[in-house]
Design a protein around this motif. Structure first.
Motif, PDB file in Angstrom:
ATOM      1  N   ARG A  51      25.827 -38.078  -9.585  1.00 33.09           N
ATOM      2  CA  ARG A  51      26.469 -36.969  -8.867  1.00 33.09           C
ATOM      3  C   ARG A  51      25.607 -36.497  -7.701  1.00 33.09           C
ATOM      4  O   ARG A  51      26.112 -36.229  -6.610  1.00 33.09           O
ATOM      5  CB  ARG A  51      26.745 -35.805  -9.814  1.00 33.09           C
ATOM      6  N   ALA A  52      24.297 -36.401  -7.917  1.00 32.56           N
ATOM      7  CA  ALA A  52      23.395 -35.980  -6.835  1.00 32.56           C
ATOM      8  C   ALA A  52      23.400 -36.994  -5.696  1.00 32.56           C
ATOM      9  O   ALA A  52      23.378 -36.622  -4.511  1.00 32.56           O
ATOM     10  CB  ALA A  52      21.977 -35.798  -7.379  1.00 32.56           C
ATOM     11  N   CYS A 104      15.988 -41.245 -11.355  1.00 30.45           N
ATOM     12  CA  CYS A 104      15.811 -39.803 -11.515  1.00 30.45           C
ATOM     13  C   CYS A 104      16.388 -39.082 -10.299  1.00 30.45           C
ATOM     14  O   CYS A 104      16.784 -39.713  -9.318  1.00 30.45           O
ATOM     15  CB  CYS A 104      14.334 -39.465 -11.683  1.00 30.45           C
ATOM     16  N   LEU A 105      16.416 -37.749 -10.353  1.00 29.27           N
ATOM     17  CA  LEU A 105      16.967 -36.976  -9.242  1.00 29.27           C
ATOM     18  C   LEU A 105      16.206 -37.209  -7.935  1.00 29.27           C
ATOM     19  O   LEU A 105      16.791 -37.196  -6.862  1.00 29.27           O
ATOM     20  CB  LEU A 105      16.975 -35.485  -9.585  1.00 29.27           C
ATOM     21  N   ALA A 111      21.933 -42.071 -15.403  1.00 38.01           N
ATOM     22  CA  ALA A 111      22.503 -40.800 -15.850  1.00 38.01           C
ATOM     23  C   ALA A 111      23.541 -40.294 -14.851  1.00 38.01           C
ATOM     24  O   ALA A 111      23.381 -40.456 -13.635  1.00 38.01           O
ATOM     25  CB  ALA A 111      21.388 -39.772 -16.004  1.00 38.01           C
ATOM     26  N   GLU A 112      24.574 -39.654 -15.373  1.00 37.98           N
ATOM     27  CA  GLU A 112      25.646 -39.169 -14.504  1.00 37.98           C
ATOM     28  C   GLU A 112      25.153 -38.087 -13.543  1.00 37.98           C
ATOM     29  O   GLU A 112      25.575 -38.042 -12.393  1.00 37.98           O
ATOM     30  CB  GLU A 112      26.831 -38.653 -15.315  1.00 37.98           C
ATOM     31  N   HIS A 113      24.245 -37.208 -13.974  1.00 37.17           N
ATOM     32  CA  HIS A 113      23.779 -36.158 -13.063  1.00 37.17           C
ATOM     33  C   HIS A 113      23.029 -36.757 -11.865  1.00 37.17           C
ATOM     34  O   HIS A 113      23.088 -36.214 -10.770  1.00 37.17           O
ATOM     35  CB  HIS A 113      22.941 -35.099 -13.794  1.00 37.17           C
ATOM     36  N   VAL A 114      22.376 -37.881 -12.039  1.00 38.17           N
ATOM     37  CA  VAL A 114      21.711 -38.563 -10.914  1.00 38.17           C
ATOM     38  C   VAL A 114      22.767 -39.173  -9.999  1.00 38.17           C
ATOM     39  O   VAL A 114      22.674 -39.076  -8.774  1.00 38.17           O
ATOM     40  CB  VAL A 114      20.721 -39.630 -11.424  1.00 38.17           C
ATOM     41  N   TRP A 163      26.216 -45.720 -14.257  1.00 42.48           N
ATOM     42  CA  TRP A 163      27.160 -45.248 -13.251  1.00 42.48           C
ATOM     43  C   TRP A 163      26.919 -46.000 -11.950  1.00 42.48           C
ATOM     44  O   TRP A 163      25.777 -46.213 -11.559  1.00 42.48           O
ATOM     45  CB  TRP A 163      26.984 -43.750 -13.026  1.00 42.48           C
TER      46      TRP A 163
END
Length: 136
Positions: A22-23, A57-58, A17-20, A2
Motif C-alpha cells: 500500500r505504501a 519493509c516500509l 506485507a500488504e502495508h508495504v 503482493w
C-alpha cells in the motif's frame, strides 16, 4: 505476497506485507499522477516468474531520488537519473575495469560503486534469485 502494478509498466515490484504494498502504491501514484497504480495478491511463484524486486519493509517503499554515474575508459559522467522506490535502486555496480555504471541515493554513492567495480572490489553475480533457496 503482493504485486504492485502501474498501467504504464505493468508489474513493477512485489512486497511480502500488504502495508508495504500500500505504501508503494501511494508513492508511485505521486510519481505517476496520470497512471493507474494498484496492488493485488500474488504467489511467490508468480513473483519469481515476473522477476520482480521484493520490497521488504516500509523504507523500501519510500520514494527517493536516484543518481547514476558512469566511467567509460576514463571518461566520467553522471547526475540525477530519476525518482523511484528505494527498494528498486540497484545495489550493485555493473561493468569491468574499463567501463562501469552504478546507481545510488547520491552522486557520491554512485561514484563510489563505480570505483569499486573499476578496482575489482565488487561482487560478481553468479545466479539469480531461486525460490527453492528460501523454502528449504
Amino acid at each position: 505476497m503482493w504485486t504492485i502494478y502501474t498501467s504504464k509498466d505493468g508489474p513493477v515490484a512485489a512486497a511480502y506485507a500488504e502495508h508495504v504494498a500500500r505504501a508503494a502504491v501511494v508513492g508511485l501514484r505521486r510519481l505517476y499522477p496520470g497512471d493507474r497504480v494498484w496492488h493485488s495478491r500474488s504467489s511467490a511463484a508468480d513473483v519469481q516468474r515476473m522477476n520482480l524486486e521484493v520490497l521488504e519493509c516500509l523504507e523500501d517503499a519510500a520514494v527517493v531520488q536516484v543518481f547514476r554515474f558512469s566511467s567509460i575508459e576514463g571518461v566520467e559522467s553522471g547526475g540525477y537519473h530519476r525518482d523511484t522506490l528505494r527498494g528498486l535502486v540497484r545495489s550493485q555496480g555493473m561493468g569491468d575495469r574499463t567501463r562501469a555504471t552504478a546507481e545510488g541515493l547520491s552522486l557520491t554513492e554512485a561514484k563510489g560503486r563505480v570505483a569499486q567495480v573499476i578496482s575489482g572490489q565488487h561482487l560478481n553475480l553468479t545466479h539469480t534469485f531461486r525460490l527453492e533457496d528460501l523454502i528449504r
